[in-house]
Design a protein around this motif. Structure first.
Motif, mmCIF file in Angstrom:
data_model
loop_
_atom_site.group_PDB
_atom_site.id
_atom_site.type_symbol
_atom_site.label_atom_id
_atom_site.label_comp_id
_atom_site.label_asym_id
_atom_site.label_seq_id
_atom_site.Cartn_x
_atom_site.Cartn_y
_atom_site.Cartn_z
ATOM 1 N N ALA A 110 81.094 27.502 97.422
ATOM 2 C CA ALA A 110 80.988 26.635 98.603
ATOM 3 C C ALA A 110 79.619 25.967 98.680
ATOM 4 O O ALA A 110 79.510 24.781 99.017
ATOM 5 C CB ALA A 110 81.253 27.440 99.872
ATOM 6 N N GLY A 111 78.566 26.707 98.345
ATOM 7 C CA GLY A 111 77.226 26.131 98.368
ATOM 8 C C GLY A 111 77.079 24.998 97.382
ATOM 9 O O GLY A 111 76.494 23.955 97.689
ATOM 10 N N GLU A 112 77.627 25.179 96.175
ATOM 11 C CA GLU A 112 77.571 24.113 95.178
ATOM 12 C C GLU A 112 78.435 22.924 95.578
ATOM 13 O O GLU A 112 78.088 21.773 95.294
ATOM 14 C CB GLU A 112 78.004 24.650 93.814
ATOM 15 C CG GLU A 112 76.938 25.470 93.115
ATOM 16 C CD GLU A 112 75.687 24.659 92.850
ATOM 17 O OE1 GLU A 112 75.736 23.714 92.044
ATOM 18 O OE2 GLU A 112 74.643 24.971 93.465
ATOM 19 N N LEU A 113 79.556 23.190 96.238
ATOM 20 C CA LEU A 113 80.409 22.098 96.700
ATOM 21 C C LEU A 113 79.650 21.210 97.685
ATOM 22 O O LEU A 113 79.629 19.979 97.545
ATOM 23 C CB LEU A 113 81.667 22.670 97.355
ATOM 24 C CG LEU A 113 82.742 21.665 97.763
ATOM 25 C CD1 LEU A 113 84.128 22.304 97.688
ATOM 26 C CD2 LEU A 113 82.534 21.124 99.178
ATOM 27 N N VAL A 114 79.005 21.822 98.669
ATOM 28 C CA VAL A 114 78.288 21.039 99.679
ATOM 29 C C VAL A 114 77.076 20.337 99.065
ATOM 30 O O VAL A 114 76.811 19.156 99.334
ATOM 31 C CB VAL A 114 77.862 21.932 100.858
ATOM 32 C CG1 VAL A 114 77.064 21.125 101.877
ATOM 33 C CG2 VAL A 114 79.075 22.553 101.526
ATOM 34 N N GLY A 157 72.955 34.504 89.592
ATOM 35 C CA GLY A 157 73.946 33.703 90.292
ATOM 36 C C GLY A 157 74.735 34.506 91.300
ATOM 37 O O GLY A 157 74.650 35.733 91.365
ATOM 38 N N LEU A 158 75.517 33.795 92.095
ATOM 39 C CA LEU A 158 76.268 34.406 93.187
ATOM 40 C C LEU A 158 77.758 34.522 92.894
ATOM 41 O O LEU A 158 78.522 34.896 93.780
ATOM 42 C CB LEU A 158 76.079 33.575 94.465
ATOM 43 C CG LEU A 158 74.643 33.389 94.955
ATOM 44 C CD1 LEU A 158 74.625 32.485 96.181
ATOM 45 C CD2 LEU A 158 74.003 34.732 95.261
ATOM 46 N N GLY A 159 78.184 34.194 91.680
ATOM 47 C CA GLY A 159 79.602 34.254 91.367
ATOM 48 C C GLY A 159 80.400 33.288 92.231
ATOM 49 O O GLY A 159 79.928 32.212 92.593
ATOM 50 N N TRP A 160 81.625 33.685 92.573
ATOM 51 C CA TRP A 160 82.471 32.820 93.406
ATOM 52 C C TRP A 160 81.908 32.650 94.806
ATOM 53 O O TRP A 160 82.285 31.713 95.518
ATOM 54 C CB TRP A 160 83.885 33.371 93.455
ATOM 55 C CG TRP A 160 84.605 33.195 92.151
ATOM 56 C CD1 TRP A 160 84.836 34.142 91.214
ATOM 57 C CD2 TRP A 160 85.148 31.974 91.628
ATOM 58 N NE1 TRP A 160 85.497 33.602 90.117
ATOM 59 C CE2 TRP A 160 85.708 32.277 90.358
ATOM 60 C CE3 TRP A 160 85.225 30.668 92.107
ATOM 61 C CZ2 TRP A 160 86.317 31.305 89.567
ATOM 62 C CZ3 TRP A 160 85.841 29.699 91.319
ATOM 63 C CH2 TRP A 160 86.377 30.024 90.080
ATOM 64 N N GLY A 161 80.993 33.526 95.187
ATOM 65 C CA GLY A 161 80.354 33.369 96.482
ATOM 66 C C GLY A 161 79.457 32.148 96.553
ATOM 67 O O GLY A 161 79.059 31.725 97.649
ATOM 68 N N VAL A 181 67.671 22.375 97.356
ATOM 69 C CA VAL A 181 67.235 23.577 96.647
ATOM 70 C C VAL A 181 66.829 24.667 97.637
ATOM 71 O O VAL A 181 67.108 25.856 97.442
ATOM 72 C CB VAL A 181 66.077 23.250 95.683
ATOM 73 C CG1 VAL A 181 65.412 24.522 95.180
ATOM 74 C CG2 VAL A 181 66.582 22.431 94.503
ATOM 75 N N ILE A 182 66.195 24.266 98.701
ATOM 76 C CA ILE A 182 65.732 25.225 99.701
ATOM 77 C C ILE A 182 66.847 25.606 100.672
ATOM 78 O O ILE A 182 66.950 26.754 101.103
ATOM 79 C CB ILE A 182 64.529 24.644 100.476
ATOM 80 C CG1 ILE A 182 63.357 24.424 99.520
ATOM 81 C CG2 ILE A 182 64.114 25.560 101.620
ATOM 82 C CD1 ILE A 182 62.189 23.681 100.130
ATOM 83 N N ALA A 183 67.741 24.670 100.990
ATOM 84 C CA ALA A 183 68.710 24.875 102.065
ATOM 85 C C ALA A 183 69.956 25.644 101.649
ATOM 86 O O ALA A 183 70.570 26.314 102.482
ATOM 87 C CB ALA A 183 69.125 23.522 102.643
ATOM 88 N N PHE A 184 70.354 25.569 100.382
ATOM 89 C CA PHE A 184 71.626 26.163 99.973
ATOM 90 C C PHE A 184 71.409 27.445 99.186
ATOM 91 O O PHE A 184 70.459 27.552 98.406
ATOM 92 C CB PHE A 184 72.434 25.157 99.160
ATOM 93 C CG PHE A 184 72.805 23.934 99.958
ATOM 94 C CD1 PHE A 184 73.689 24.024 101.024
ATOM 95 C CD2 PHE A 184 72.251 22.704 99.661
ATOM 96 C CE1 PHE A 184 74.018 22.916 101.772
ATOM 97 C CE2 PHE A 184 72.571 21.579 100.401
ATOM 98 C CZ PHE A 184 73.461 21.685 101.467
ATOM 99 N N PRO A 185 72.313 28.428 99.353
ATOM 100 C CA PRO A 185 72.091 29.748 98.751
ATOM 101 C C PRO A 185 72.078 29.753 97.230
ATOM 102 O O PRO A 185 71.503 30.669 96.626
ATOM 103 C CB PRO A 185 73.260 30.587 99.305
ATOM 104 C CG PRO A 185 74.294 29.592 99.710
ATOM 105 C CD PRO A 185 73.540 28.392 100.175
ATOM 106 N N THR A 186 72.710 28.776 96.593
ATOM 107 C CA THR A 186 72.716 28.715 95.130
ATOM 108 C C THR A 186 71.481 28.023 94.574
ATOM 109 O O THR A 186 71.314 27.934 93.358
ATOM 110 C CB THR A 186 73.950 27.943 94.633
ATOM 111 O OG1 THR A 186 73.924 26.624 95.192
ATOM 112 C CG2 THR A 186 75.233 28.643 95.045
#
Length: 235
Positions: A138-142, A131-135, A175-180
């Motif tokens: 934003a990705g999960e929000l969008v 995982g990316l932590g708090w980084g 899944v492909i577009a967001f960093p998470t």
């Protein structure tokens, strides 16, 4: 006689036993997380020489599992398999509090069982926390906001056939577009804590991801209420 289902993500017969409807939500969520986690483990093994192909394969596995589960179980429970959908329906006064609580509890339990079952079936030990932590917040929000907009947009369109395919298509893209890689589901995050393979998350990322998911869901609800309000007849 069962009432006609006029919109997606709502059960065909709300009078059906809550235990049965919640049981279907638990079963569907368990199978979803099992497929997503197991698919990730399988893809990481089969595609070890081509790691770039891992993400598209996982996206297709996840979307395929979700579409089929919504089609199979949607008439019984609405086919949520995601606490975000259930809670937003409750906030929008489309679902009672007792039903929402039962659904969320069932979904979380199903997610945890599905994640652990995948690790046991594949006999894989949990890797180092991912995982990316708090980084990744934003990705999960969008990603979550987009998913909720698709769900509620399809539900309010009145066309029952649109929901499963639209949600599956969005997830492939997200899944492909967001960093998470777009978990966009607290039940999946819970399953990711106890599974192995690419889906696995550490505690340091689980909380930030869920915070982002909740924020995205609430943002989506605001947009839905403003841009896609129900008519008097629908309400």
């Amino acid at each position: 006689m069962r009432a006609a289902q006029t919109t997606c993500f709502h059960e065909a017969d709300p009078a059906l036993s809550l235990a049965r409807r919640a049981g279907v939500e638990a079963l569907g969520t368990m199978l979803l997380v099992l497929a997503a986690s197991g698919g990730g483990i399988a893809a990481s093994r089969l595609l070890s020489a081509a790691p770039g192909a891992l993400l598209p394969v996982v996206a297709i596995v996840l979307a395929g599992a979700l579409v089929s589960l919504i089609v199979a179980f949607g008439a019984v429970s609405g086919g949520h398999f995601n606490p975000l959908i259930t809670v937003l329906q409750w906030l929008a006064r489309e679902r009672g509090g007792a039903c929402a609580a039962a659904y969320v509890a069932a979904q979380l339990a199903g997610g945890a069982i599905g994640g652990r079952a995948a690790a046991v079936l594949w006999n894989v030990a949990p890797p180092a926390p991912g995982g990316l932590g708090w980084g990744g917040t934003a990705g999960e929000l969008v990603a979550s906001a987009g998913l909720m907009l698709v769900v509620f947009g399809c539900a309010r369109s009145g066309r029952t056939s649109t929901g499963p395919l639209a949600v599956g298509a969005w997830l492939i893209a997200a899944v492909i577009a967001f960093p998470t890689t777009s978990y966009a589901n607290p039940a999946v995050v819970l399953g990711a804590l106890v599974t192995a393979g690419p889906l696995s998350l550490g505690l340091g990322s689980a909380l930030p991801y869920v915070v982002g998911e909740i924020g995205g869901a609430l943002l989506a609800l605001l947009l839905v209420l403003v841009l896609m309000p129900r008519t008097g007849a629908e309400a």
